[in-house]
Write an enzyme that holds these catalytic residues in place. Sequence first.
Site, mmCIF file in Angstrom:
data_model
loop_
_atom_site.group_PDB
_atom_site.id
_atom_site.type_symbol
_atom_site.label_atom_id
_atom_site.label_comp_id
_atom_site.label_asym_id
_atom_site.label_seq_id
_atom_site.Cartn_x
_atom_site.Cartn_y
_atom_site.Cartn_z
ATOM 1 C CG HIS A 38 -8.684 5.814 0.375
ATOM 2 N ND1 HIS A 38 -8.657 6.840 -0.536
ATOM 3 C CD2 HIS A 38 -7.370 5.508 0.644
ATOM 4 C CE1 HIS A 38 -7.397 7.147 -0.805
ATOM 5 N NE2 HIS A 38 -6.592 6.357 -0.115
ATOM 6 C CG HIS A 55 -5.204 5.081 -5.098
ATOM 7 N ND1 HIS A 55 -6.508 5.086 -4.621
ATOM 8 C CD2 HIS A 55 -4.427 5.186 -4.005
ATOM 9 C CE1 HIS A 55 -6.497 5.174 -3.300
ATOM 10 N NE2 HIS A 55 -5.244 5.242 -2.898
ATOM 11 C CG HIS A 62 -1.777 8.533 -0.787
ATOM 12 N ND1 HIS A 62 -2.808 9.247 -0.184
ATOM 13 C CD2 HIS A 62 -2.266 7.296 -1.037
ATOM 14 C CE1 HIS A 62 -3.874 8.454 -0.063
ATOM 15 N NE2 HIS A 62 -3.574 7.273 -0.580
ATOM 16 C CD GLU A 74 -6.167 0.836 2.514
ATOM 17 O OE1 GLU A 74 -4.976 0.563 2.306
ATOM 18 O OE2 GLU A 74 -6.582 2.005 2.564
ATOM 19 C CD GLN A 89 -5.166 8.994 5.376
ATOM 20 O OE1 GLN A 89 -4.324 8.840 4.502
ATOM 21 N NE2 GLN A 89 -6.041 8.040 5.670
ATOM 22 C CG ASP A 109 -1.956 3.129 -1.910
ATOM 23 O OD1 ASP A 109 -2.296 4.324 -1.810
ATOM 24 O OD2 ASP A 109 -2.372 2.264 -1.136
#
Length: 419
Positions: free
Chosen positions: A213, A55, A57, A216, A151, A312
Site C-alpha cells: 500500500h 487487491h 480486503h 495512499e 495495516q 479494494d
Amino acid sequence: MKKKFVNAKIYGHENQSEILVEDGKFLAFGKDLDGAEEIIDLDGNLVIPPYVDSHLHLDYYMIGKSDEVKNESGTLFEAIDLWNDFKKGSSKEEMKERIYKAVEDCASYGTQYIRAQTDCTDPKLTGIRAALEVRDELKDKITIQVVAFPQNGMYSYEEEGKTGRDLVEEALRLGCEVVGGIPHNEWSRELGEKSIKEIVRLAVKYDKLIDVHCDETDDVMARFVEVLNAEAMINKIGEKTTASHTCSFGSVDNSYAFRMMGLFRKSKLNFIALPTENAFLQARQDTYPKRRGLTRVLEFVDNGINVCFAQDSIVDLWYPAGNGNLMNILDNGIHLAQLMREKDFDKNLDLVTYNGAKTMHIEDEYGLEVGKPANFIVLDAPNEFEAIRNRAECLASIRKGEFLFKKKKRAFDYKLNIR
C-alpha cells in the site's frame, strides 16, 4: 471427456468461435473442431479469461454495517484506528465467515483469482490464519493469494512484544505468498523507508511476492514509490513487486512523474489502482478544484507499464459500498482515468483480467491459451465494446471446464413504444 463450447466471440482469438476442452485444459481454439462428446452453445456471447481482483480486503467484509464502529470523517486514517479496536473482538471463525461471504460475492460476478490483503498486526494472526484456511479449502474453485499486510505499520505498531515487522515474518512462515506494507502510515519518513527496505529483504529471503500500500495519500511529498522501485531494481525483482494505490503520484509535478516513468519501465514494477475506493477516500481536504484520487493510469497504459484495477473493499470502514463486481470497477476506472479513446476499448478488459494476472505472477496458469487450465467467463455481450458500454453481466463462470455457475439471459417481455 472432450467438451466443445461453440458460437462464442473469443477475446484475443479473431475469427475463432469454438473452444475444445479436455481434462480441464484448453485443447484447441478454432472453427469446426472435431472430437467433442458434449457441445455447449454460448449463443454468440463474449468469452474472456476470469476476472482477477488483485487487491481485496476479504477480512474487512461488511464491517461497515456494524453498529459498533462508524467512520464519521470518512478518512483513511480514522478507518485504520477504528479497525484496530474492532478486530480484537473477532474470532477466527468469524473472520472465516466474513472471508467466505466476500469470496462468494466476488465469484458470483465471475472473479476466480483474488489477492487477499490480510491484516497481520494482531499478535494472534487471527485474520491470517483464517485467510490461509479459506485459501486452502477453496483452492479447486478460487485461487487466493494471501498478503501479510501490516495495516498499523511495521515499526509504528507493537503489541505483546511483537512489532508489525515481526508479525509479517511470522505470517510468511505460516504460508502467505505476498509481503505487504504501508510506509505512509509509519510515524516518519525514515521509518517508512526502513519498512520498504525490510519488505524487500523479507521477500528475497523467503522468495515471496511484494504488494505495498504505497502513498495512499494526497500529500505530494509522499514518494515511497520511488524507494520501492529503487529497491526492486537493485534486487532485480521488479516483476514480482507491486505498488498499490500510489494516489499521490497522481498529484506530483510532471517533471518528477516523467523521470519516474522511465524508471518504472526499467524496473517492470506493477501498479494497482482502486478507482471507486480512492475516488471516495481521497481529496477530503480539497475544496475546489478537487482531485480524483487516482494514480496516473492512462500514462501507465501509454508507457507500457503494467497496471490493473481492483475492488479494494466491500462495505467496510474505508468504503461504504462495493459488491465485488469488477465490471463496475472497470467502468468507474476508465471514466476516472479517461481511458475511453477508440483504441482503448479493445484492451480495457485487460485491466481486470490479464494485467491482474501479471501482477499476481500467475501468467503460467492463466489465459485463453492451449494447454492452460480451461478457466473462463461468458459475458452477456457480442464484443468487447458492448460488454464495457453496457457493464455486461457475467452469464457463466467455468473452472477447469466445469461450470461454477451459469445464468440465463434476462428476458425483457415488452415492446418500447416511443414513436
